[in-house]
Design an enzyme around this catalytic site. Structure first.
Site, PDB file in Angstrom:
ATOM      1  N   ASP A 263       8.694  -1.384  -2.397  1.00  0.00           N
ATOM      2  CA  ASP A 263       9.899  -2.166  -2.078  1.00  0.00           C
ATOM      3  C   ASP A 263      11.192  -1.466  -2.503  1.00  0.00           C
ATOM      4  OD1 ASP A 263       8.002  -4.034  -1.362  1.00  0.00           O
ATOM      5  OD2 ASP A 263       8.221  -5.216  -3.186  1.00  0.00           O
TER       6      ASP A 263
ATOM      7  N   MET B 251       7.277  -4.887   5.107  1.00  0.00           N
ATOM      8  CA  MET B 251       7.259  -5.445   3.738  1.00  0.00           C
ATOM      9  C   MET B 251       8.563  -5.153   3.001  1.00  0.00           C
ATOM     10  SD  MET B 251       3.513  -5.002   2.052  1.00  0.00           S
ATOM     11  CE  MET B 251       2.198  -6.180   2.343  1.00  0.00           C
TER      12      MET B 251
HETATM   13  O1  F6P Z   1       5.641  -5.555  -3.954  1.00  0.00           O
HETATM   14  C1  F6P Z   1       4.922  -4.872  -3.004  1.00  0.00           C
HETATM   15  C2  F6P Z   1       4.498  -5.794  -1.900  1.00  0.00           C
HETATM   16  O2  F6P Z   1       3.765  -5.032  -0.968  1.00  0.00           O
HETATM   17  C3  F6P Z   1       5.624  -6.561  -1.216  1.00  0.00           C
HETATM   18  O3  F6P Z   1       6.301  -5.771  -0.260  1.00  0.00           O
HETATM   19  C4  F6P Z   1       4.867  -7.718  -0.620  1.00  0.00           C
HETATM   20  O4  F6P Z   1       5.716  -8.826  -0.496  1.00  0.00           O
HETATM   21  C5  F6P Z   1       3.804  -7.991  -1.650  1.00  0.00           C
HETATM   22  O5  F6P Z   1       3.656  -6.802  -2.394  1.00  0.00           O
HETATM   23  C6  F6P Z   1       2.467  -8.391  -1.083  1.00  0.00           C
HETATM   24  O6  F6P Z   1       1.651  -8.721  -2.155  1.00  0.00           O
HETATM   25  P1  F6P Z   1       0.079  -8.885  -2.096  1.00  0.00           P
HETATM   26  O7  F6P Z   1      -0.535  -7.541  -1.927  1.00  0.00           O
HETATM   27  O8  F6P Z   1      -0.256  -9.506  -3.411  1.00  0.00           O
HETATM   28  O9  F6P Z   1      -0.204  -9.752  -0.924  1.00  0.00           O
END
Ligand code: F6P
Length: 374
Positions: free
Chosen positions: A135, A177
């Site tokens: 991010d 993302m």
């Molecule tokens: O923080 C990294 C990230 O990939 C974000 O871009 C996204 O919102 C989140 O993690 C998704 O999380 P998870 O893998 O727990 O679904």
């Protein structure tokens, strides 16, 4: 005296984690003769006291690998599900830190990890962190490892979507993302030549977006690529979400905080499928067919880019240098070609968002990219 250090990776995985573990580990072993162990599955492994020894064998051959050899989790020390209920496991972590005779603990993670690490620092542990996340939203560092790889993947996806959008005269809405930050959508949108880029920092008006697409059709371009960050919001929704976030931050007592959190969660849940509804609305408003592509976890998988390997190696190796100098309570940040120590208390709880005057934004507007706001 030999120093003993522990390393853990926490939060969502990110390309470059293994390069960072190797950077810290090899420098600590080879240059300083330290003993290194890795805790498994983030803070959870520290609670369970599950660790592996990191020696020259286990640190070899991992530079190019995606994911993390240590495993990761989103468990928080102060709110971990244990024995079926949420518990504060901080004291257990402190005990296990001492039981392993650690002189320092390296926590590699994004924004959430920096906050958790600060809490452990406040319990008297020698903590040092590294900034990773696709991010790119960690405060006080130029960039985070993982971002460059994800940027390449998302850009490649937009490139590929162009030819199919063009052939079918369609709109393709591609969701990228980034949590509440727009760096990944903005960077890949610019690099991939998206016609519209929607990011959380700039609430958008649907009418402005559809008008831009209609204008392209009038100019003979019967397709459009809309790069939308997962956290992007239309103006009316953004007003409600921002008010709910402010109410949550302001709430002083437990009851008000809980209520504010519930209101915010309900608003966020209502926004989960916003990319699909954005696509449907654009289809209706423009008369063009529209399709959705959600890039999802593809953006976090696979081998890290050269830039991420390089960044993770130099921050990791600087981290071991700082441990040798007994500098703790810090994050090792990227500043130009240097690695600098920044106080953890200045990083934790602060997000790096896209500023309105960022050069990327200005240049994108100059080449005609629409952000839905003007
Ligand atoms: O923080 C990294 C990230 O990939 C974000 O871009 C996204 O919102 C989140 O993690 C998704 O999380 P998870 O893998 O727990 O679904």
């Amino acid at each position: 005296m030999t120093k003993h250090i522990g390393i853990l990776t926490a939060g969502g995985d990110s390309p470059g984690l293994n390069a960072a573990i190797r950077g810290v580990g090899k420098t600590a072993l080879g240059r300083y003769g330290m003993q290194v162990i890795g805790f498994l599955d983030g803070f959870r492994g520290l609670v369970d006291n599950r660790s592996i020894r990191l020696d020259s064998d286990s640190l070899s051959g991992i530079l190019t690998k995606g994911g993390t050899i240590l495993g990761t989790s989103r468990d928080k020390p102060h709110r971990m599900v244990f024995g079926g209920k949420k518990q504060d496991m901080t004291d257990v972590i402190v005990e296990n830190y001492h039981a392993n005779h650690l002189d320092a603990l390296v926590c590699i993670g994004g924004g959430g990890t920096q906050k958790n690490a600060l809490q452990l620092m406040q319990k008297g542990l020698n903590i040092i962190t590294l900034p990773k996340t696709i991010d790119n939203d960690v405060a006080l560092t130029d960039t985070t490892f993982g971002f460059d790889t994800a940027l390449g993947i998302a850009t490649d996806a937009i490139d590929r979507l162009h030819s199919t959008a063009h052939s079918h005269h369609r709109i393709i809405v591609v969701e990228i993302m980034g949590h509440r930050a727009g760096w990944l959508a903005l960077g890949s949108g610019i690099a991939g030549g998206a016609d519209v880029i929607l990011i959380p920092e700039i609430p958008y008006r649907l009418e402005t977006v559809s008008e831009a697409i209609r204008k392209r059709v009038q100019g003979g371009k019967k397709f459009s690529i809309v790069a939308v960050a997962e956290g992007a919001l239309p103006e009316d929704q953004a007003r409600l979400v921002n008010a709910a976030r402010a109410a949550k931050d302001k709430a002083t007592d437990k009851k008000n905080r809980k209520q504010a959190k519930q209101e915010l969660s309900a608003l966020e849940a209502a926004n989960v499928n916003h990319t699909v509804s954005l696509s449907q609305q654009l289809e209706t408003m423009t008369g063009l067919e529209s399709r959705v592509t959600i890039l999802g976890h593809l953006q976090r998988g696979g081998t890290p880019s050269a830039a991420d390997r390089l960044l993770a190696t130099r921050l990791g190796s600087a981290c071991a240098d700082l441990i040798a100098q007994e500098q703790f309570g810090i994050m090792v940040a990227a500043r130009g070609d240097d690695a600098v120590a920044v106080p953890l208390r200045d990083v934790a709880g602060n997000k790096k968002l896209v500023p309105r005057n960022h050069p990327w934004l200005i240049s994108a507007r100059n080449v005609g990219t629409v952000f839905g706001d003007e």
